[in-house]
Design a protein around this motif. Structure first.
Motif, PDB file in Angstrom:
ATOM      1  N   VAL A  58       0.839  -1.200   0.000  1.00 56.92           N
ATOM      2  CA  VAL A  58       0.000   0.000   0.000  1.00 56.92           C
ATOM      3  C   VAL A  58       0.877   1.254   0.000  1.00 56.92           C
ATOM      4  CG1 VAL A  58      -1.853  -1.210   1.189  1.00 56.92           C
ATOM      5  CG2 VAL A  58      -0.196   0.075   2.535  1.00 56.92           C
ATOM      6  N   THR A  59       0.329   2.339  -0.514  1.00 58.96           N
ATOM      7  CA  THR A  59       0.952   3.678  -0.556  1.00 58.96           C
ATOM      8  C   THR A  59       2.281   3.723  -1.299  1.00 58.96           C
ATOM      9  OG1 THR A  59       2.156   3.598   1.575  1.00 58.96           O
ATOM     10  CG2 THR A  59      -0.176   4.259   1.632  1.00 58.96           C
ATOM     11  N   ILE A  60       2.501   2.824  -2.244  1.00 53.24           N
ATOM     12  CA  ILE A  60       3.682   2.910  -3.099  1.00 53.24           C
ATOM     13  C   ILE A  60       3.216   3.022  -4.551  1.00 53.24           C
ATOM     14  CG2 ILE A  60       5.127   1.586  -1.509  1.00 53.24           C
ATOM     15  CD1 ILE A  60       4.855  -0.820  -3.411  1.00 53.24           C
ATOM     16  N   PRO A  61       3.989   3.682  -5.414  1.00 52.57           N
ATOM     17  CA  PRO A  61       3.585   3.786  -6.826  1.00 52.57           C
ATOM     18  C   PRO A  61       3.654   2.431  -7.515  1.00 52.57           C
ATOM     19  CG  PRO A  61       5.759   4.742  -6.508  1.00 52.57           C
ATOM     20  CD  PRO A  61       5.222   4.423  -5.143  1.00 52.57           C
ATOM     21  N   LEU A  62       2.595   2.085  -8.246  1.00 52.16           N
ATOM     22  CA  LEU A  62       2.492   0.795  -8.903  1.00 52.16           C
ATOM     23  C   LEU A  62       2.309   0.976 -10.406  1.00 52.16           C
ATOM     24  CD1 LEU A  62       0.034  -0.885  -6.363  1.00 52.16           C
ATOM     25  CD2 LEU A  62       2.503  -1.268  -6.518  1.00 52.16           C
ATOM     26  N   ALA A  63       2.750  -0.029 -11.147  1.00 48.13           N
ATOM     27  CA  ALA A  63       2.613  -0.040 -12.607  1.00 48.13           C
ATOM     28  C   ALA A  63       1.871  -1.308 -13.025  1.00 48.13           C
ATOM     29  CB  ALA A  63       3.988   0.012 -13.269  1.00 48.13           C
ATOM     30  N   LEU A  64       1.325  -1.281 -14.241  1.00 53.15           N
ATOM     31  CA  LEU A  64       0.619  -2.430 -14.804  1.00 53.15           C
ATOM     32  C   LEU A  64       1.433  -2.984 -15.962  1.00 53.15           C
ATOM     33  CD1 LEU A  64      -3.019  -0.956 -14.951  1.00 53.15           C
ATOM     34  CD2 LEU A  64      -1.959  -2.250 -13.088  1.00 53.15           C
ATOM     35  N   HIS A  65       1.799  -4.262 -15.861  1.00 54.59           N
ATOM     36  CA  HIS A  65       2.558  -4.944 -16.913  1.00 54.59           C
ATOM     37  C   HIS A  65       1.825  -6.226 -17.303  1.00 54.59           C
ATOM     38  CE1 HIS A  65       6.776  -3.083 -16.489  1.00 54.59           C
ATOM     39  NE2 HIS A  65       6.009  -2.426 -15.641  1.00 54.59           N
ATOM     40  N   GLY A  66       1.920  -6.594 -18.568  1.00 52.37           N
ATOM     41  CA  GLY A  66       1.364  -7.881 -18.973  1.00 52.37           C
ATOM     42  C   GLY A  66       0.863  -7.881 -20.392  1.00 52.37           C
TER      43      GLY A  66
ATOM     44  N   VAL B 198       0.859   6.706 -12.652  1.00 52.53           N
ATOM     45  CA  VAL B 198       1.088   5.514 -11.831  1.00 52.53           C
ATOM     46  C   VAL B 198      -0.188   5.224 -11.066  1.00 52.53           C
ATOM     47  CG1 VAL B 198       3.580   5.804 -11.620  1.00 52.53           C
ATOM     48  CG2 VAL B 198       2.071   6.895  -9.951  1.00 52.53           C
ATOM     49  N   PHE B 199      -0.217   4.090 -10.390  1.00 49.68           N
ATOM     50  CA  PHE B 199      -1.408   3.646  -9.675  1.00 49.68           C
ATOM     51  C   PHE B 199      -1.005   3.311  -8.242  1.00 49.68           C
ATOM     52  CE2 PHE B 199      -1.277   2.388 -14.118  1.00 49.68           C
ATOM     53  CZ  PHE B 199      -2.363   3.100 -14.617  1.00 49.68           C
ATOM     54  N   GLY B 200      -1.973   2.959  -7.413  1.00 54.10           N
ATOM     55  CA  GLY B 200      -1.616   2.642  -6.040  1.00 54.10           C
ATOM     56  C   GLY B 200      -2.795   2.158  -5.222  1.00 54.10           C
ATOM     57  N   ILE B 201      -2.472   1.695  -4.013  1.00 59.06           N
ATOM     58  CA  ILE B 201      -3.464   1.207  -3.057  1.00 59.06           C
ATOM     59  C   ILE B 201      -3.410   2.114  -1.829  1.00 59.06           C
ATOM     60  CG2 ILE B 201      -4.185  -0.734  -1.628  1.00 59.06           C
ATOM     61  CD1 ILE B 201      -2.592  -2.524  -3.643  1.00 59.06           C
ATOM     62  N   SER B 202      -4.552   2.609  -1.408  1.00 65.39           N
ATOM     63  CA  SER B 202      -4.580   3.525  -0.269  1.00 65.39           C
ATOM     64  C   SER B 202      -4.435   2.765   1.051  1.00 65.39           C
ATOM     65  CB  SER B 202      -5.891   4.317  -0.262  1.00 65.39           C
ATOM     66  OG  SER B 202      -6.995   3.425  -0.191  1.00 65.39           O
TER      67      SER B 202
ATOM     68  N   ASN C 294      -6.900  -3.285  -3.523  1.00 64.68           N
ATOM     69  CA  ASN C 294      -7.619  -2.765  -4.681  1.00 64.68           C
ATOM     70  C   ASN C 294      -6.918  -1.519  -5.201  1.00 64.68           C
ATOM     71  OD1 ASN C 294      -9.728  -4.744  -4.242  1.00 64.68           O
ATOM     72  ND2 ASN C 294     -10.375  -3.463  -2.530  1.00 64.68           N
ATOM     73  N   VAL C 295      -6.560  -1.535  -6.470  1.00 65.12           N
ATOM     74  CA  VAL C 295      -5.717  -0.500  -7.062  1.00 65.12           C
ATOM     75  C   VAL C 295      -6.574   0.649  -7.597  1.00 65.12           C
ATOM     76  CG1 VAL C 295      -3.966  -0.023  -8.825  1.00 65.12           C
ATOM     77  CG2 VAL C 295      -4.032  -2.261  -7.687  1.00 65.12           C
ATOM     78  N   ILE C 296      -6.307   1.848  -7.134  1.00 60.89           N
ATOM     79  CA  ILE C 296      -7.045   3.042  -7.575  1.00 60.89           C
ATOM     80  C   ILE C 296      -6.547   3.476  -8.948  1.00 60.89           C
ATOM     81  CG2 ILE C 296      -7.536   5.472  -7.087  1.00 60.89           C
ATOM     82  CD1 ILE C 296      -7.237   4.766  -4.100  1.00 60.89           C
ATOM     83  N   VAL C 297      -7.502   3.673  -9.897  1.00 60.69           N
ATOM     84  CA  VAL C 297      -7.109   4.006 -11.273  1.00 60.69           C
ATOM     85  C   VAL C 297      -7.801   5.241 -11.832  1.00 60.69           C
ATOM     86  CG1 VAL C 297      -6.448   1.648 -11.859  1.00 60.69           C
ATOM     87  CG2 VAL C 297      -8.820   2.383 -12.227  1.00 60.69           C
ATOM     88  N   GLY C 298      -8.732   5.890 -11.093  1.00 65.30           N
ATOM     89  CA  GLY C 298      -9.386   7.079 -11.622  1.00 65.30           C
ATOM     90  C   GLY C 298     -10.438   7.642 -10.690  1.00 65.30           C
ATOM     91  N   SER C 299     -10.836   8.916 -10.963  1.00 68.65           N
ATOM     92  CA  SER C 299     -11.820   9.558 -10.073  1.00 68.65           C
ATOM     93  C   SER C 299     -12.676  10.643 -10.740  1.00 68.65           C
ATOM     94  CB  SER C 299     -11.108  10.167  -8.858  1.00 68.65           C
ATOM     95  OG  SER C 299     -10.246  11.222  -9.269  1.00 68.65           O
ATOM     96  N   ILE C 300     -12.569  10.807 -12.065  1.00 68.62           N
ATOM     97  CA  ILE C 300     -13.385  11.825 -12.734  1.00 68.62           C
ATOM     98  C   ILE C 300     -14.717  11.215 -13.159  1.00 68.62           C
ATOM     99  CG2 ILE C 300     -13.592  13.391 -14.699  1.00 68.62           C
ATOM    100  CD1 ILE C 300     -10.587  13.665 -14.724  1.00 68.62           C
ATOM    101  N   PRO C 301     -15.854  11.742 -12.640  1.00 64.51           N
ATOM    102  CA  PRO C 301     -17.156  11.216 -13.034  1.00 64.51           C
ATOM    103  C   PRO C 301     -17.687  11.895 -14.292  1.00 64.51           C
ATOM    104  CG  PRO C 301     -17.432  12.814 -11.285  1.00 64.51           C
ATOM    105  CD  PRO C 301     -15.951  12.728 -11.555  1.00 64.51           C
ATOM    106  N   GLY C 302     -18.740  11.347 -14.817  1.00 59.52           N
ATOM    107  CA  GLY C 302     -19.445  11.972 -15.924  1.00 59.52           C
ATOM    108  C   GLY C 302     -20.773  12.538 -15.443  1.00 59.52           C
ATOM    109  N   PHE C 303     -21.266  13.575 -16.128  1.00 63.48           N
ATOM    110  CA  PHE C 303     -22.506  14.246 -15.705  1.00 63.48           C
ATOM    111  C   PHE C 303     -23.482  14.326 -16.872  1.00 63.48           C
ATOM    112  CE2 PHE C 303     -19.024  15.789 -13.109  1.00 63.48           C
ATOM    113  CZ  PHE C 303     -19.529  15.684 -11.826  1.00 63.48           C
TER     114      PHE C 303
END
Length: 465
Positions: A136-144, A166-170, A195-204
């Motif tokens: 948790v609380t470290i910068p993460l990357a997605l590979h594969g 980058v991504f991460g876990i709170s 659970n890896v956080i990847v975004g937070s902008i909603p649509g309206f």
């Protein structure tokens, strides 16, 4: 019996530069190859430049292989075997350097993307033995890779370029963590909380009202526009969540390397380089075997328990001599193996977990473990005394700095390698490798001189075993 520090061997600047140069090449490899597939692709490219040919081509042509020829075989993009054919018939066995190229991590689940409280997250299942709270609380990357229904394979690598997100876990803030801090270490962070956080902008909508699951929808639109990825495509994906960023020189003297995946890519890299740089005319055929799935028990089609190695050995025998099933069995029995996997380095910060007289130390060279296992040697290969003596002699012939160790105190824990699986063929096998601090953590530490001594030790083994 205390072993000398290996740096005492490299007193001149010229000699020290060799150690540092090899360490730098390895550091670059470790920075870019964070999955099994990436490792195999890297090794195949280097092997082909060194004159290795694909064994499939030799099988298709039916042409016999001669002494000195070099071939490789890939299993499903995640396992690799390389061979240099020797002058002796394969019935006399091979000298094998075996290591694994998978590392502890988190894998995305098949249906990973969801939204909760205006945050988009990816659900994961951790792979191998980890302390979950370290992730948790470290910068993460997605590979594969992501494979579409058409069969198109799409590489995934997000979080490494300086322009990438980058991504991460709170984690729970200390101000509200009274209950959390009372938990045992294994429960501080639960597996289902990774659970890896990847975004937070909603649509309206047109009225300015937030649409249902609009953050998730926004992420899916981004994935579609930029990568042509549909949500259903995650079902046929293998995406690993790993620490983001390059491996780094560690310490004022730059004598160490801090990075993700030393276990076991430090042994895989040094084994591979020992083989492809070999200039000797070999009597016995030499092999470097780099396998997957060791961290979860060596199971599956690309793990050491698979028949891949045995089948490839048979194919090689068929192309080098007068093949028969009986001769193959004899050849397997006559093999000698260094099961190359990392060992736990003595850590003065946690001295109570180690038994000093039988611990590996950073900077004292290649480590040999006569046995691994846990509590009463359970799951251990336990090399024979005769083979240990032979390996001692081989290392001393080339002035390789080496040491012996076991994995911590007898009742403290333990671990295993692929050694026992090779031993099931009645091969002579011993565990060997590089000492690591903070093993299985997102960032591990090795000594550059231990890495270099491993290279020299593996080269000596290929020549003299």
């Amino acid at each position: 019996m205390e072993r000398k520090n290996a740096w005492s061997k490299y007193t001149s600047e010229k000699d020290k530069k060799k150690v540092m140069a090899f360490g730098e090449d390895y550091r670059k490899f470790l920075s870019t190859c964070k999955t099994e597939r990436e490792c195999v692709a890297f090794f195949v490219e280097k092997a082909e430049k060194a004159g290795f040919k694909n064994l499939d081509e030799a099988i298709a042509s039916g042409k016999k292989l001669k002494a000195g020829e070099k071939v490789y075989a890939v299993n499903k993009g995640k396992e690799l075997a390389l061979f240099i054919v020797g002058t002796e018939d394969l019935e006399s066995g091979m000298n094998i350097l075996g290591a694994h190229i998978d590392s502890p991590r988190m894998d995305l689940k098949q249906n990973p993307l969801y939204e909760d409280s205006d945050i988009a997250l990816l659900d994961t299942h951790y792979y191998g033995g980890i302390k979950k709270y370290q992730w948790v609380t470290i910068p993460l990357a997605l590979h594969g890779v992501l494979v579409k229904k058409t069969g198109e394979v799409m590489p995934v690598n997000v979080g490494e370029d300086e322009n990438d997100p980058v991504f991460g876990i709170s984690d729970l803030l200390i101000h509200l963590a009274a209950d959390q801090m009372d938990k045992k270490g294994a429960k501080v962070v639960e597996g289902e909380d990774l659970n890896v956080i990847v975004g937070s902008i909603p649509g309206f909508d047109k009225k300015g009202e937030k649409e249902k699951e609009s953050v998730k929808k926004n992420i899916l639109k981004l994935l579609k526009d930029k990568y042509d990825i549909e949500e259903e495509d995650f079902i046929s994906a293998e995406i690993e969540v790993v620490p983001a960023g390059p491996a780094r020189d560690f310490g004022f003297d730059r004598s160490m390397i801090l990075g993700y995946g030393h276990d076991d890519r430090v042994c895989a890299y040094s084994s591979f380089m020992a083989l492809i740089d070999c200039k000797e005319k070999l009597k016995k055929t030499a092999c470097c075997l780099l396998v997957d799935k060791e961290e979860i028990g060596s199971v599956g089609a690309t793990g050491m328990e698979s028949r891949f190695f045995e089948n490839i050995f048979a194919e090689l025998y068929n192309l080098t001599g007068d093949y028969s099933e009986l001769k193959l069995r004899r050849a397997l029995t006559n093999c000698k193996v260094l099961s190359s996997d990392v060992s736990a380095a003595f850590d003065p910060n946690y001295a109570s977990a180690f038994e000093k007289n039988n611990s590996a130390y950073l900077g004292r060279g290649l480590v040999f473990n006569k046995y691994t296992g846990a509590r009463g040697k359970s799951g251990s290969n336990d090399a024979s005394a005769e083979y240990v003596a032979e390996v001692r002699d081989i290392m001393d012939k080339d002035n390789v700095f080496w040491q012996t160790a076991e994995l911590g105190k007898v009742d403290q824990g333990g671990g295993g390698t692929i050694a026992y699986i090779m031993g099931n063929y009645n091969m002579q096998v011993i565990d060997s490798g590089v000492a690591v601090l903070s093993m299985h953590a997102p960032c591990e530490i090795i000594s550059k001189v231990d890495l270099y001594e491993a290279l020299l030790g593996y080269e000596a083994f290929i020549k003299y075993a």
